[in-house]
Design a protein around this motif. Structure first.
Motif, PDB file in Angstrom:
ATOM      1  N   ASN A   1       2.246  -0.828  -8.552  1.00 10.75           N
ATOM      2  CA  ASN A   1       1.852  -2.780  -8.286  1.00 10.75           C
ATOM      3  C   ASN A   1       2.196  -3.203  -7.687  1.00 10.75           C
ATOM      4  O   ASN A   1       1.758  -4.582  -7.211  1.00 10.75           O
TER       5      ASN A   1
ATOM      6  N   GLN B   1       0.994  -0.197  -0.552  1.00  8.36           N
ATOM      7  CA  GLN B   1      -0.030   1.087   0.935  1.00  8.36           C
ATOM      8  C   GLN B   1       1.127   1.282   1.809  1.00  8.36           C
ATOM      9  O   GLN B   1       1.023   2.236   2.294  1.00  8.36           O
TER      10      GLN B   1
ATOM     11  N   LEU C   1      -5.688   5.110 -12.054  1.00  7.71           N
ATOM     12  CA  LEU C   1      -6.378   3.432 -12.155  1.00  7.71           C
ATOM     13  C   LEU C   1      -6.283   2.894 -13.231  1.00  7.71           C
ATOM     14  O   LEU C   1      -5.668   1.173 -13.025  1.00  7.71           O
TER      15      LEU C   1
ATOM     16  N   LEU D   1      -5.393  -0.993 -11.007  1.00  7.43           N
ATOM     17  CA  LEU D   1      -5.355  -1.123  -9.933  1.00  7.43           C
ATOM     18  C   LEU D   1      -7.166  -1.694  -9.239  1.00  7.43           C
ATOM     19  O   LEU D   1      -7.790  -1.630  -8.125  1.00  7.43           O
ATOM     20  N   GLY D   2      -7.577  -1.409 -10.953  1.00  6.67           N
ATOM     21  CA  GLY D   2      -9.415  -2.464 -10.214  1.00  6.67           C
ATOM     22  C   GLY D   2     -10.140  -1.317 -10.460  1.00  6.67           C
ATOM     23  O   GLY D   2     -10.245  -0.501  -9.701  1.00  6.67           O
TER      24      GLY D   2
ATOM     25  N   ASP E   1     -12.938  -1.512  -9.036  1.00 10.52           N
ATOM     26  CA  ASP E   1     -13.216  -0.814  -7.831  1.00 10.52           C
ATOM     27  C   ASP E   1     -12.002  -0.291  -6.132  1.00 10.52           C
ATOM     28  O   ASP E   1     -13.149  -0.400  -5.282  1.00 10.52           O
ATOM     29  N   TYR E   2     -11.391  -0.019  -6.473  1.00  8.82           N
ATOM     30  CA  TYR E   2     -10.401   0.410  -5.838  1.00  8.82           C
ATOM     31  C   TYR E   2     -10.492   1.681  -4.626  1.00  8.82           C
ATOM     32  O   TYR E   2     -10.199   2.006  -3.524  1.00  8.82           O
TER      33      TYR E   2
ATOM     34  N   ARG F   1     -11.823   0.147  -2.017  1.00  6.18           N
ATOM     35  CA  ARG F   1     -11.120  -0.813  -0.925  1.00  6.18           C
ATOM     36  C   ARG F   1      -9.605   0.666  -0.994  1.00  6.18           C
ATOM     37  O   ARG F   1      -9.859   0.107   0.181  1.00  6.18           O
ATOM     38  N   ARG F   2      -9.898   1.649  -0.989  1.00  9.50           N
ATOM     39  CA  ARG F   2      -8.442   2.262  -0.684  1.00  9.50           C
ATOM     40  C   ARG F   2      -8.094   2.259   0.429  1.00  9.50           C
ATOM     41  O   ARG F   2      -7.237   2.422   0.838  1.00  9.50           O
TER      42      ARG F   2
ATOM     43  N   GLU G   1      -7.929  -0.294   2.658  1.00  7.53           N
ATOM     44  CA  GLU G   1      -6.159  -1.446   2.828  1.00  7.53           C
ATOM     45  C   GLU G   1      -5.141  -0.115   3.362  1.00  7.53           C
ATOM     46  O   GLU G   1      -4.296  -0.640   3.899  1.00  7.53           O
TER      47      GLU G   1
END
Length: 441
Positions: free
Chosen positions: A280, A285, A393, A398-399, A401-402, A405-406, A409
């Motif tokens: 987290n 990333q 997740l 991480l949410g 919607d990860y 988004r990943r 990112e």
């Protein structure tokens, strides 16, 4: 006796081939996740896909091998090995035979911080699979004979680890970097600690560990939310609300120690350890991209190029990030001829220093991001992999919607981001170095 079912080992060949044929590929961006809450309050993340008649469920509970008492290392691992060795009114033989008859797979395993379970079944046998999983989760028997058989298997593995250079190196690194913290405990246990474990220990540990506290569930396949809800309640709603877990302290890995373990083998195994980043962390990333360039990218990484290709010191060299809940590591690894171990360590440390001072080029960054984003769909080529990702997740917060988004990112990581995180992780830190092999001279 019936063959024990597991997607990892011992699974009947024909059934394994059947499950393999029922996999599917979904682009990460196309995975639509539903948040499902049962009448009993059990939440699961669901990816519904009726392409094949298969349902995969993964789940986890808070508390892994860090919950093992010092003198009972391997207890959680043995719990994982025995929860499907008979449950309710079914003996081990009956339980395993029933799974084999219906082509159902139920398995359990443990990590440092969490305890995991999985179910794989065809939709035609889903009701029976839910019944068996309910028994395994809620009413494992821990009969003496199967417990002793599982202890013998784990003890044999622990005994092999006593002469395995990779296992010895891993244990030495954990001891050096985590000292008396539970992360230094052997997840598998030792021959001595495994021998002392009893069915009573397992029953008590099950009562402490298996609860609705921090339960996470991921389900993928030919099942809708309304069908899933009663199954969630059937399997999990009767569990205790809270686990009885001992607190685990945050720990900063110790640095600067050099450890050698003498072993008469052809090569020397090398591990180089530094603190890493938790999952987290806002810089994770960027650290992931940096690690890919440094040593995580296999044939394209600096470690591989400098250690193997240019100098022929090792068949392979690399680095990896290991995030835990209460700590994190960045580990470099290689194996080489004993007389060249010192040289190999020097070259590896040079790559750490080079990354901290110079960082990668724009072209290296572009290639790394292209590979990382392009290979991401490989994590979604089977229902089981997707179910595992859904649990991961949730565990890392991480949410939902990860998946969407990943890759964005990763694409957003800049050269300055990589250089900044490299300085953060690699500057002014003396790594812990472990070597296992013949005398260094």
């Amino acid at each position: 006796m019936a063959t024990k079912l597991s997607l990892r080992e011992g699974f009947p060949v024909l059934v394994l081939a059947l499950f393999a044929s029922l996999t599917f590929v979904l682009p990460a961006q196309a995975v639509e996740i539903q948040r499902v809450t049962s009448p009993g309050g059990i939440e699961a993340w669901l990816v519904e896909d009726h392409t094949v008649p298969l349902v995969a469920m993964n789940f986890s509970f808070e508390g892994g091998s860090v919950q093992d008492p010092e003198a009972k290392q391997g207890l959680t691992r043995l719990l994982a090995a025995t929860m499907d060795e008979g449950a309710g009114d079914l003996t081990s033989e009956d339980f395993q035979a029933r799974m084999e008859e219906l082509a159902i797979s139920i398995s359990f395993e443990t990590g440092k911080d969490r305890f995991y379970g999985s179910l794989r079944t065809l939709t035609s046998t889903l009701p029976e699979a839910a019944d068996l999983l309910t028994l395994a989760v809620n009413e494992p028997r821990f009969d003496a004979v199967p417990v002793e058989r599982m202890k013998a298997q784990l003890s044999a593995r622990a005994r092999r680890n006593q002469t395995d250079p990779d296992a010895i190196a891993g244990r030495a690194l954990a001891d050096a970097m985590f000292d008396s913290h539970p992360y230094a405990h052997a997840t598998l246990g030792t021959v001595e600690t495994i021998e002392g474990l009893t069915p009573e220990d397992l029953s008590a540990h099950h009562g402490k560990l298996i609860s609705k506290s921090a339960l996470t569930v991921g389900v993928v396949g030919a099942i809708d939310a309304e069908t899933l809800k009663p199954i969630l309640d059937k399997v999990f709603a009767s569990l205790p609300e809270k686990s009885d877990l001992k607190p685990v302290a945050e720990v900063e890995p110790d640095l600067g120690e050099e450890v050698h373990r003498e072993l008469s083998v052809p090569q020397t195994t090398i591990l180089v350890g530094l603190p890493g980043l938790k999952r987290n962390d806002p810089d994770y990333q960027a650290a992931y991209v940096m690690n890919h360039i440094l040593g995580g990218g296999s044939f394209t990484s600096w470690m591989y190029e400098e250690v193997r290709e240019k100098r022929g010191l090792s068949y392979g060299a690399g680095t990896s990030l290991s995030p835990y809940e209460h700590s994190a590591l960045l580990i470099g690894s290689a194996a080489t001829k004993a007389e060249r171990a010192g040289e190999t360590v020097e070259v590896m440390l040079e790559q750490f220093e080079r990354m901290a001072t110079d960082g990668p080029s724009e072209e290296e960054l572009r290639a790394a991001k292209q590979y990382i984003t392009g290979s991401y769909p490989l994590r979604f080529d089977s229902s089981g992999k997707i179910a595992g990702q859904l649990v991961a997740l949730q565990n890392s917060d991480l949410g939902i919607d990860y998946f969407e988004r990943r890759n964005a990112e990763i694409e957003a990581v800049t050269l300055e981001d990589v250089r900044r995180v490299a300085r953060r992780l690699l500057t002014d830190r003396e790594p812990t170095i472990v070597t296992v092999g013949p005398g260094q001279g």
